[in-house]
Scaffold this motif. Sequence first.
Motif, PDB file in Angstrom:
ATOM      1  N   ASP A 138      27.265  34.683  61.034  1.00  0.00           N
ATOM      2  CA  ASP A 138      27.755  33.322  60.800  1.00  0.00           C
ATOM      3  C   ASP A 138      28.818  33.298  59.707  1.00  0.00           C
ATOM      4  O   ASP A 138      29.833  32.609  59.825  1.00  0.00           O
ATOM      5  CB  ASP A 138      26.598  32.400  60.413  1.00  0.00           C
ATOM      6  CG  ASP A 138      25.663  32.131  61.564  1.00  0.00           C
ATOM      7  OD1 ASP A 138      26.084  32.300  62.721  1.00  0.00           O
ATOM      8  OD2 ASP A 138      24.501  31.740  61.309  1.00  0.00           O
ATOM      9  N   ARG A 170      31.684  18.915  60.377  1.00  0.00           N
ATOM     10  CA  ARG A 170      30.278  18.583  60.637  1.00  0.00           C
ATOM     11  C   ARG A 170      29.374  19.811  60.667  1.00  0.00           C
ATOM     12  O   ARG A 170      28.170  19.676  60.807  1.00  0.00           O
ATOM     13  CB  ARG A 170      30.159  17.855  61.978  1.00  0.00           C
ATOM     14  CG  ARG A 170      30.799  16.505  61.983  1.00  0.00           C
ATOM     15  CD  ARG A 170      30.487  15.799  63.284  1.00  0.00           C
ATOM     16  NE  ARG A 170      31.673  15.122  63.751  1.00  0.00           N
ATOM     17  CZ  ARG A 170      32.043  15.023  65.001  1.00  0.00           C
ATOM     18  NH1 ARG A 170      31.313  15.563  65.948  1.00  0.00           N
ATOM     19  NH2 ARG A 170      33.130  14.392  65.332  1.00  0.00           N
ATOM     20  N   ASP A 171      29.938  20.992  60.551  1.00  0.00           N
ATOM     21  CA  ASP A 171      29.162  22.229  60.602  1.00  0.00           C
ATOM     22  C   ASP A 171      28.686  22.582  59.192  1.00  0.00           C
ATOM     23  O   ASP A 171      29.499  22.829  58.302  1.00  0.00           O
ATOM     24  CB  ASP A 171      30.032  23.354  61.161  1.00  0.00           C
ATOM     25  CG  ASP A 171      29.276  24.638  61.404  1.00  0.00           C
ATOM     26  OD1 ASP A 171      28.113  24.742  60.970  1.00  0.00           O
ATOM     27  OD2 ASP A 171      29.848  25.538  62.022  1.00  0.00           O
ATOM     28  N   GLU A 182      27.790  20.034  72.286  1.00  0.00           N
ATOM     29  CA  GLU A 182      26.994  21.166  71.832  1.00  0.00           C
ATOM     30  C   GLU A 182      26.627  21.015  70.364  1.00  0.00           C
ATOM     31  O   GLU A 182      25.500  21.324  69.952  1.00  0.00           O
ATOM     32  CB  GLU A 182      27.744  22.483  72.039  1.00  0.00           C
ATOM     33  CG  GLU A 182      27.762  22.974  73.457  1.00  0.00           C
ATOM     34  CD  GLU A 182      28.488  24.294  73.608  1.00  0.00           C
ATOM     35  OE1 GLU A 182      28.995  24.831  72.589  1.00  0.00           O
ATOM     36  OE2 GLU A 182      28.561  24.790  74.739  1.00  0.00           O
ATOM     37  N   GLN A 183      27.574  20.516  69.575  1.00  0.00           N
ATOM     38  CA  GLN A 183      27.306  20.353  68.157  1.00  0.00           C
ATOM     39  C   GLN A 183      26.260  19.266  67.908  1.00  0.00           C
ATOM     40  O   GLN A 183      25.434  19.401  67.010  1.00  0.00           O
ATOM     41  CB  GLN A 183      28.594  20.029  67.416  1.00  0.00           C
ATOM     42  CG  GLN A 183      28.452  20.156  65.919  1.00  0.00           C
ATOM     43  CD  GLN A 183      29.762  20.015  65.229  1.00  0.00           C
ATOM     44  OE1 GLN A 183      30.532  19.124  65.555  1.00  0.00           O
ATOM     45  NE2 GLN A 183      30.030  20.876  64.263  1.00  0.00           N
ATOM     46  N   MET A 184      26.282  18.231  68.704  1.00  0.00           N
ATOM     47  CA  MET A 184      25.278  17.182  68.554  1.00  0.00           C
ATOM     48  C   MET A 184      23.886  17.712  68.864  1.00  0.00           C
ATOM     49  O   MET A 184      22.896  17.200  68.352  1.00  0.00           O
ATOM     50  CB  MET A 184      25.594  15.981  69.451  1.00  0.00           C
ATOM     51  CG  MET A 184      26.736  15.152  68.941  1.00  0.00           C
ATOM     52  SD  MET A 184      27.004  13.572  69.752  1.00  0.00           S
ATOM     53  CE  MET A 184      26.638  13.845  71.431  1.00  0.00           C
ATOM     54  N   HIS A 185      23.796  18.748  69.683  1.00  0.00           N
ATOM     55  CA  HIS A 185      22.509  19.351  70.015  1.00  0.00           C
ATOM     56  C   HIS A 185      22.127  20.466  69.043  1.00  0.00           C
ATOM     57  O   HIS A 185      21.128  21.166  69.258  1.00  0.00           O
ATOM     58  CB  HIS A 185      22.512  19.888  71.452  1.00  0.00           C
ATOM     59  CG  HIS A 185      22.518  18.795  72.469  1.00  0.00           C
ATOM     60  ND1 HIS A 185      23.664  18.412  73.125  1.00  0.00           N
ATOM     61  CD2 HIS A 185      21.521  17.983  72.911  1.00  0.00           C
ATOM     62  CE1 HIS A 185      23.374  17.423  73.949  1.00  0.00           C
ATOM     63  NE2 HIS A 185      22.085  17.137  73.835  1.00  0.00           N
ATOM     64  N   GLY A 186      22.929  20.677  68.000  1.00  0.00           N
ATOM     65  CA  GLY A 186      22.593  21.650  66.967  1.00  0.00           C
ATOM     66  C   GLY A 186      22.994  23.077  67.256  1.00  0.00           C
ATOM     67  O   GLY A 186      22.548  23.989  66.568  1.00  0.00           O
ATOM     68  N   ARG A 187      23.827  23.304  68.241  1.00  0.00           N
ATOM     69  CA  ARG A 187      24.260  24.662  68.579  1.00  0.00           C
ATOM     70  C   ARG A 187      25.567  24.981  67.853  1.00  0.00           C
ATOM     71  O   ARG A 187      26.625  25.125  68.460  1.00  0.00           O
ATOM     72  CB  ARG A 187      24.413  24.795  70.082  1.00  0.00           C
ATOM     73  CG  ARG A 187      23.077  24.738  70.804  1.00  0.00           C
ATOM     74  CD  ARG A 187      23.274  24.931  72.261  1.00  0.00           C
ATOM     75  NE  ARG A 187      23.782  23.685  72.823  1.00  0.00           N
ATOM     76  CZ  ARG A 187      23.279  23.086  73.890  1.00  0.00           C
ATOM     77  NH1 ARG A 187      22.288  23.634  74.535  1.00  0.00           N
ATOM     78  NH2 ARG A 187      23.764  21.957  74.324  1.00  0.00           N
ATOM     79  N   HIS A 188      25.463  25.102  66.531  1.00  0.00           N
ATOM     80  CA  HIS A 188      26.655  25.292  65.699  1.00  0.00           C
ATOM     81  C   HIS A 188      27.303  26.658  65.910  1.00  0.00           C
ATOM     82  O   HIS A 188      28.526  26.773  65.864  1.00  0.00           O
ATOM     83  CB  HIS A 188      26.297  25.089  64.225  1.00  0.00           C
ATOM     84  CG  HIS A 188      25.831  23.709  63.921  1.00  0.00           C
ATOM     85  ND1 HIS A 188      26.666  22.620  63.934  1.00  0.00           N
ATOM     86  CD2 HIS A 188      24.598  23.227  63.619  1.00  0.00           C
ATOM     87  CE1 HIS A 188      25.988  21.526  63.641  1.00  0.00           C
ATOM     88  NE2 HIS A 188      24.720  21.867  63.452  1.00  0.00           N
TER      89      HIS A 188
END
Length: 159
Positions: free
Chosen positions: A126, A89-90, A46-52
Motif C-alpha cells: 500500500d 477520500r483514501d 468501489e471506494q464507497m464499498h471500502g476497496r481502497h
Amino acid sequence: MHTLIFTCLGLLALAIICWQAWRERVTEKQRIPPDWEASLVRMSNEQMHGRHREVRESVLQACQRLECYPARSRVAPHVRVRLAVLLARDPVYTEVVRAIRTACAAEPAVSEMALCVGMRQYLLEDIRQCMAIAEHFGQIRRQAQAGDSLVIASFHPTT
C-alpha cells in the motif's frame, strides 16, 4: 428595401446558428469521454464499498494512461482532478503523503525504508502504491542513492 431587410435577417439567423454550433463543439471538447467517465464512476463505487487498494491500482493505471495523452489535451486536467478527489477520500494515501511531507520538512529527503518502517501499520504494498501515485501527481520524487531509494517531497501545488 424589403430584400435588404430579409437578407440581414437571414445573415443574423445564420450567425446565431453558427455561434450555437461553435459553442456546442467547444463544450463537447471539454467533457470527459464516456469511457473515462465510466471508469471514474466504477472507481468511486468501489471506494464507497471500502476497496481502497483496488481503487489505488485503478488510479495508477489511469495515471499511466494519461501520460499517453498529448500535453495540451483537454481531457487530462479534468480526469486528474477527478482522480485527486478520489485519492483525497483514501485514508492510506493521505497518511502516506502527510508522513512524507512531515519527514521532508525536517530533512531534504527521507529513506523509503525508514518511511516504511515508520508506517508499519500499513502494508508495504500500500505504501509503495501510494508513493507511485504521488509521483505521478508530482507530489514526490524518488531518487536512488547508495542502494536505497530516497523520497523527496514537493511542496508546490500538484498539477
